[in-house]
Each structure stands twice: as structure tokens, then as C-alpha cells.
Design an enzyme around this catalytic site. Structure first.
Site, PDB file in Angstrom:
ATOM      1  CE  LYS A  77      -2.883  -3.384  -3.048  1.00 12.73           C
ATOM      2  NZ  LYS A  77      -3.645  -3.775  -4.238  1.00 12.73           N
TER       3      LYS A  77
ATOM      4  N   GLY B 193       1.190  -0.848  -6.326  1.00  8.11           N
ATOM      5  CA  GLY B 193      -0.002  -0.886  -7.172  1.00  8.11           C
ATOM      6  C   GLY B 193      -0.735   0.439  -7.124  1.00  8.11           C
ATOM      7  CB  ALA B 194      -3.920   1.473  -8.664  1.00  5.16           C
ATOM      8  CG  ASN B 195      -5.685  -0.178  -4.515  1.00  4.84           C
ATOM      9  OD1 ASN B 195      -4.759  -0.986  -4.651  1.00  4.84           O
ATOM     10  ND2 ASN B 195      -6.944  -0.493  -4.732  1.00  4.84           N
ATOM     11  N   GLY B 196      -1.903   0.498  -3.230  1.00  2.48           N
ATOM     12  CA  GLY B 196      -1.119   0.012  -2.110  1.00  2.48           C
ATOM     13  C   GLY B 196       0.228  -0.544  -2.539  1.00  2.48           C
TER      14      GLY B 196
ATOM     15  CG  LEU C  97       6.966  -8.911  -3.383  1.00  2.00           C
ATOM     16  CD1 LEU C  97       5.776  -9.798  -3.094  1.00  2.00           C
ATOM     17  CD2 LEU C  97       8.008  -9.678  -4.169  1.00  2.00           C
ATOM     18  N   GLY C  98       6.318  -4.638  -5.081  1.00  2.37           N
ATOM     19  CA  GLY C  98       5.825  -3.705  -6.099  1.00  2.37           C
ATOM     20  C   GLY C  98       4.815  -2.734  -5.519  1.00  2.37           C
TER      21      GLY C  98
ATOM     22  CG  ASP D 159      -6.322  -2.226 -14.078  1.00  2.00           C
ATOM     23  OD1 ASP D 159      -6.127  -2.058 -15.300  1.00  2.00           O
ATOM     24  OD2 ASP D 159      -5.688  -1.636 -13.203  1.00  2.00           O
TER      25      ASP D 159
ATOM     26  CB  VAL E  76       2.541  -5.982  -2.945  1.00  2.00           C
ATOM     27  CG1 VAL E  76       2.484  -7.443  -2.543  1.00  2.00           C
ATOM     28  CG2 VAL E  76       1.185  -5.511  -3.435  1.00  2.00           C
TER      29      VAL E  76
END
Lengths: 246, 303
Positions: B53, B33-36, B30-31, B141, B38
Site C-alpha cells: 500500500k 482506498g481512502a488513504n492509499g 489491486l484497488g 469502517d 494497494v
């Protein structure tokens, strides 16, 4: 917690090895992070290797970025290193209590508690970051961005619940054999400070190793500072002055 | 100590929990992120789909899980499902499972459906923020990428990696939406911090070009005044300018007050103002028609 953040764009070419200096820093309980700043061209295989080696020897992180990402990288590295330092200390405790085992080996509920403690300590422990800036000729066009990034880092540090202090150094110095210049002494606030870097004389030499060793020395002097502040206690001070007046 | 896994799980990968033994099958990414990363997954033997995630760093992910668990205890609709570890190709990695929020990111939604949706979507988002604040958390954020909008404008915040307690430093932030970036205040988390990000986000959604222009300033002279100048100049921002100006200046006591002010604005705009003055052209033509009628009557009577 003590950190050194080295910002450079190439290889050292004079004096003792910066990798050895970084290992010394770690020995003194100071973590060394390195950022290679690069806008055009490449840092070169040798430069990259040195950056990686310094960070490894100093127990820290390293990254090569353009000036536009500098502020974000500095903030992220400092934060990560704080968490890492705390985590290492906490891990040591865990190992003592549980007899071995890292975070992933802990069952979820236990882990949640450990991380809560790590988060809390990361936010509240006192922190010192010495910024060591390579001001050799090739860095000149990047120094404005570096200064901006330093101010931005101060802003992030000020938001922490624990006291956070920052100092700024650059190298090489003006005179012959001067390896390091202190631009800003330990401070919790940069608001009043205009122009972090005074007059710079750009030279080709890059004494990264000697500069790092000097900063380690400055950290040691930091412990001397305690004596100074003790001397400056009211009453004491007058007595001391009296001695010198005569 | 920290296991990192930045490898991508291809569709069909089975993720088996080490502690709870639940099995999830990856449908697609799905995408990131800054730390994982998903993934969209479904549970073996269940029809429901979830978002899963996988963290790059066990500690950071756990920190996020702690907050989600705390929120779960206090919120009626459960967002968080479970957390576990699994053995991947590159070592052990931690993951957590949450409800899958179908929808598109806020900026895509506004682009596709039109700017007039901002009133409603903004209202729902402020409701979310305000309930998060009332539980004692600051989102941190806030940016369009972290807001998912369903087809009829209901919103959900995703990525809780930047959440912190008020008075603590903001954990994650993104330049444009950061109060510090605009020299408009500290990076210490408070309700006004989220409202500031919200305001910048609105400016971006309504008039991105002007925002881009304002952010192109030299960093040392960049200030909240640049944003206020954008508010004054831009015609697209006009209906929201008063509210946005107040949010940028930290003028709301809390997010509840900001929400109420927004609500008032939205409904004031939705109900068109009564025209208390008849337009001049109508008056004139009415006048003219009377003259004509009089002239016609005169001519008719004369003949």
C-alpha cells in the site's frame, strides 16, 4: 485549535477582499477551510479561483462538491485540518530537537512515536469550528442540505475525546450594511436547536470578506467570553447584579 | 511535511525501500482506498506475492502502520510485513507491505455463491471482529468492500485505516454502515458500533433494495426504526431478523455475546426442524387408500 469553515457557491462582490480576510484569520491562529457547493452548472473560473485563494491565504483546504457529498467533505476537512495543525506544531518541536527534518526523514521507529503523539493530540485537543454560510439567493435551495451537514459534523465532533465547540453564522444580514448574522453561539450540542437558520432574507450581495472579518472579531470576543464566565462565578455575579439594580 | 503521491505505478515498477532496501516489483493495481493505493507485488528473488500500500499521506499511513504493528505483536498469524519509504516520480512516498489475501469482496462472494453462505461467512467475520475487540481495537469502517472472502468462506479484514481505540472517535466511516447516519447513536468507537455496521451490511447483502428504500428518507427523520421496519417486512431477512434487530439496537453486551447468538442461529437453521406433524394431504390420501383397500376387499370377498 480554531477553524473557520466557509460554505459558499460563488464570488464575493462587496467589501474588502475575502482573501485578505483569510490571511488575517491565519495571523490570528485560525485556519480557514472553504467548500464550494454546487449542484447544477458551474461555479465559474473566478469563483473557483477565489475559493482556492481564500483557503490558501487561510492555511486551509478547499474543495468543490455537490450537496450529497457535503457532510462527508465537511467532516473530512475538519479532521484533516486538526491533524495538520497538530502536525505543524509537532514538526516545529521536532525541528527544534533534531535541527531540521520532516516526517519522511525520520527513521521508521522515531516516526511511529511522533505519529502516535500527533494522533493522541488530534483526538484530545480542544477544538472550535465557526461555520460561515453564504446565504445569498443562489444558496437558498442548498440550505437544507447545509443544515443537515452541520448536524452531522456536530455528531462527529461530539465523538472526539477533547471538547469540541461549534458556532454558525450566515451572511449577508437583513438590514443594510449588516454583513453577518450569528445563528448559533458556541455550543457542544445541537440537539435542542431547531432550524439553524432563522428567517433569511435572500439578497444578491455576497460580502464574504466583511463576513470573515466579523467572525475573526467574534473569535476575539471568544477570549472576552472568558471574562464573562469569570463574571458569572457564584458570588461575583451577585455583586455585579447589585451594581446594575441600583 | 506530507508527501502525497497519487500517481499510479504501472506494472513492472520497482519500488525500493529507503531504509530496509528491499525491492518490490509491481504486478498490478489491486484497488484504491481512502488513504492509499494497494498493489499486488512480488519481492525480487522470492516467489511469494504481497500486497503493498502506497499512502497518499505519510502521517495517515504511519498511523495505520502503528496499529498493524500493534496487532502483529498480539496476533499469531502475521499480516503486516514491513513499512518503508521510496522515491517515486512525484517525490518521496511512504508504503507498507502486508500479506496478500486472495479472494473476492464480500458482496461479490455472496452474489456469486448465494445468500445461504451468509451464515458461515458472517460467523467467521464475527470471530475476526471479536478477536480484534478483545485486543482493544474497534474496526470502524466495516463494509463489504473491506472484507475479503476466500473460495471456501474464510474471511480477512482489509484496510485498517479506520481502526481506533474504544472511546475514541471513529476515524473513517461510510454513510450506510454508520450508526450516526441512522441517528442510532454516537460516532464514538465501541463494540456495538462495529456490530451495527455488521447488521446493516447483512441487510444489504440479503435485501439491498429495501435498505436503499429506507435510506432514501429525509435525513432529519431517518432513524433506526426504518431499518427495523425493513427487518419486519422483508422475507429474505426473516431468519436473521431477531439477531439483526438486537445488533441495531445495541442489545449485545459485547461482540463475544453477539458471536454466540449468531452461532446458535446458524446451526438452528442448518439443521432442518423435525416435522412433528404429518402433512394433511398425506393423511387424507392414506385415509382414502384405506377406504379403497376396504372397498376392494369387500368387492373381492363378495364375488
Amino acid at each position: 485549535m480554531k477553524q473557520i469553515l466557509l460554505i459558499t457557491d460563488g464570488c464575493s462582490n462587496i467589501g474588502p477582499s475575502p482573501v485578505m480576510a483569510a490571511a488575517h484569520a491565519l495571523q490570528e491562529g485560525i485556519t480557514v477551510n472553504v467548500i464550494g457547493v454546487l449542484d447544477y452548472g458551474t461555479i465559474g473560473e473566478l469563483g473557483e479561483l477565489e475559493i482556492r485563494e481564500i483557503a490558501k491565504a487561510g492555511g486551509g483546504l478547499h474543495q468543490i462538491v455537490g450537496t450529497s457529498q457535503l457532510a462527508r467533505t465537511m467532516q473530512m476537512m475538519t479532521r484533516k485540518t486538526v491533524v495538520q495543525t497538530i502536525q505543524q506544531a509537532v514538526n516545529k518541536e521536532i525541528r527544534q530537537i533534531l535541527g531540521g527534518g520532516s516526517l519522511t526523514e525520520l527513521p521508521p521507529e522515531k516516526r511511529a512515536q511522533v505519529v502516535e503523539v500527533v494522533d493522541e493530540l488530534s483526538e484530545t485537543s480542544p477544538l472550535q469550528v465557526a461555520l460561515v454560510i453564504d446565504a445569498s439567493a443562489s444558496m437558498k435551495p442548498k440550505l437544507a442540505a447545509v443544515e443537515e451537514a452541520i448536524r452531522d459534523l456536530m455528531l462527529s465532533l461530539k465523538a472526539r475525546a477533547g471538547t469540541s465547540r461549534l458556532s454558525v453564522y450566515h451572511f449577508p444580514g437583513r438590514g443594510h450594511g449588516e454583513d453577518l448574522v450569528k445563528d448559533v453561539d458556541w455550543t457542544e450540542n445541537l440537539d435542542g436547536v431547531r432550524g439553524l437558520f432563522g428567517r433569511l432574507q435572500m439578497k444578491g450581495a455576497t460580502p464574504t470578506g466583511p463576513a470573515l472579518l466579523k467572525v475573526i472579531d467574534e473569535y476575539r470576543c471568544g477570549t472576552l467570553e472568558h471574562n464573562q464566565s469569570w463574571r458569572e462565578l457564584p458570588g461575583q455575579e451577585e455583586g455585579m447584579l447589585g451594581d446594575y439594580v441600583v | 511535511m506530507t508527501t502525497s503521491s497519487e500517481t499510479v505505478c504501472p506494472p513492472g515498477t520497482v519500488i525500493t525501500g529507503k531504509w530496509q532496501k528491499n525491492q518490490y516489483i509491481v504486478e498490478r493495481l489491486l484497488g484504491r482506498g481512502a488513504n492509499g493505493s494497494v498493489y499486488l507485488v512480488y519481492r525480487r528473488g522470492h516467489p511469494d506475492r504481497y500486497a503493498l500500500k502506497v499512502g497518499y499521506d505519510t502521517l495517515e499511513l504511519q498511523s495505520e502502520v502503528n496499529i498493524l504493528r500493534a496487532l502483529n505483536r498480539q496476533l499469531p498469524s502475521s499480516y503486516f510485513i514491513e513499512a518503508d519509504d521510496y522515491k517515486s516520480v512525484s517525490g518521496e512516498a511512504a508504503f507498507y507491505v502486508m500479506r496478500y489475501v486472495e479472494g473476492v469482496q464480500l458482496h461479490q462472494f455472496i452474489r456469486a455463491r448465494g445468500r445461504e453462505w451468509l451464515g458461515l461467512v458472517g460467523l467467521k467475520l464475527l470471530e475476526r471482529l471479536s478477536s480484534l475487540h478483545s485486543l482493544g481495537y474497534i474496526f470502524g469502517d466495516l463494509k463489504p468492500e473491506n472484507v475479503m472472502v476466500s473460495p471456501y468462506g474464510s474471511v480477512e479484514l482489509i484496510d485498517y485505516g479506520g481502526v481506533s481505540a474504544p472511546g475514541r472517535s471513529v476515524k473513517q466511516f461510510t454513510e450506510w454502515y454508520d450508526r450516526g447516519y441512522w441517528n442510532a447513536g454516537s460516532r464514538t468507537g465501541d463494540e456495538a458500533y462495529d456490530l451495527f455496521s455488521f447488521a446493516v451490511m447483512c441487510i444489504q447483502l440479503l435485501d439491498e433494495e429495501s435498505l436503499r428504500g429506507a435510506s432514501a428518507q429525509l435525513p432529519q427523520i431517518r432513524s433506526v426504526q426504518d431499518l427495523e421496519a425493513v427487518l419486519r417486512k422483508s422475507s429474505q431477512l426473516k431468519p436473521y431478523a431477531a439477531w439483526l434487530g438486537r445488533a441495531l439496537g445495541g442489545g449485545f453486551a459485547n461482540s463475544r455475546e453477539a458471536l454466540n447468538a449468531w452461532k446458535k442461529g446458524v446451526y438452528a437453521r442448518a439443521v432442518p426442524r423435525k416435522r412433528n406433524k404429518t402433512p394433511r394431504w398425506l393423511q387424507r390420501s392414506f385415509f382414502l387408500s384405506i377406504v379403497f383397500a376396504g372397498a376392494a376387499l369387500y368387492l373381492f370377498l363378495k364375488t
